[in-house]
Each structure stands twice: as structure tokens, then as C-alpha cells.
Design a protein around this motif. Sequence first.
Motif, short mmCIF file in Angstrom:
data_model
loop_
_atom_site.label_atom_id
_atom_site.label_comp_id
_atom_site.label_asym_id
_atom_site.label_seq_id
_atom_site.Cartn_x
_atom_site.Cartn_y
_atom_site.Cartn_z
N CYS A 32 0.86 -1.18 0.00
CA CYS A 32 0.00 0.00 0.00
C CYS A 32 0.90 1.23 0.00
O CYS A 32 1.52 1.54 1.02
CB CYS A 32 -0.91 0.01 1.22
N VAL A 40 -1.27 -0.24 7.86
CA VAL A 40 -2.16 -1.28 7.36
C VAL A 40 -2.90 -1.94 8.52
O VAL A 40 -4.10 -2.23 8.42
CB VAL A 40 -1.38 -2.33 6.53
N HIS A 154 -4.65 -7.56 2.34
CA HIS A 154 -3.76 -6.72 3.14
C HIS A 154 -2.65 -7.53 3.80
O HIS A 154 -1.55 -7.00 4.02
CB HIS A 154 -4.56 -5.94 4.17
#
Length: 222
Positions: A32, A40, A154
Motif C-alpha cells: 500500500c 495497514v 492486506h
Amino acid sequence: MREAEALRAAYDGVTAALSPLSPMELLAPTRCHGWTVADVVHHLTSDAQRALVALATPAAGPATRTFVTYWQSTPSPAPDWESAEREAAASAWAGRRAASVARSPELLAGLWRSTSVAAVHAAFAAPHAFVATQGHVLSTPDLLTTLATEAVIHHLDLLLGLPTAPEPAVSTLDGLLALHGGVRPADWGIEDYLLKGSGRLALSTTDRTTLGPSAGLFPLLG
């Protein structure tokens, strides 16, 4: 419920990846852009908190979104790429600022552990057929599938800066995923599907040839 099992495996996988980390390792980069591991984790904790609220917010059916259409954003005019980049940067910056409120990255990891356990417990005990979240009505199994999918993606994001961390339990999503109608080449594993479907990895020339017109649907997660 299979979807609740998938959520437990996804959340347990994230916890296993975080458990041995030092404060500096929690500040490692991720897929990310602009976010550390701690950023995250903060985002995932917010998602688990949303799960707790949604599972306690019954709604009358029918569903307005499924675990497929949940990811589809409202059609908009052709994007201004500079504006889109600014919006993405502003969103990433907002996430970093929110995570920085915690006194230390270890506190974020601890909050994740307690919140994720509570969310999984609520998932197994969920009494409602339909729930409301983010302006939509979803069936409870579909909500849990979206949560598990996001957690696994994620978790994959975390591995960029944590190459020795345990891999996510992607196999728990096998048979549950059908993003945008199930566009998934036979030679793609679930990890390929999630990384390419979420735009983390670009489609290769071979991918585009295999997908044909469906390549235009990517990234699948809005």
C-alpha cells in the motif's frame, strides 16, 4: 459457517504475521503506497470494528449488494488522472495520520488482536440473515466473505516489507471468490487473482490475451 471460518483464518493469519515483530519492523513498508505495516494494521482494525457494527445492525432483505457487486463502485466520467492520483495520495496520508495517533505501533498491533478476536466471535454468533454496512445491505455470509478477502489482500500487502512472515491462508477463499463474475484464468492461483484483481500486480501481455475483453474489468476491486 464456511465464511466465518474463512474470516477466522484470514484474521489469525494477520495476527501470526504481526506477533513476532519489533517496533521497527512494524514500520516496514508495504504494498500500500505510503503505508507502513502499522498503517495497514490500523486500517484492518477499522475494518474489524466495522464488522462488529455491521453484525449488530440487522437489515431487511433483499440484499442491495453481494460479495461480487460490493466491490463495484458507481460508474463515473473518464478520470482526470492527476486528480485521481491526488485523491489516492490524500487517502493514504489520512490513513497515516489516523494511525499516528497511537503512542506506539505495538499498541496498534494489540488493538488489532483484541478487535479481530471479537469480530470473529461475532461472525460465528451472527443471528441476522442480512446486515447493513457502508450504505449497503448484504447477506451475512457475503459480508464475511468481503471481510476475509480484504484481510487476505492486506496480509499480502504486509509481505513486501516482511518477507519472512507467514503467508496468508488464501486456500480458505477457494470456492468463495467470484469477483466480477468469476474472471479467473485457469493458471492463476488465488494469490495471483487477489494481487492482480486488486491492482497490486499489473496484468501481463499473456494475461490480457487470455482474458480478452474481460481484461478491461481490471482492477476488479473498486
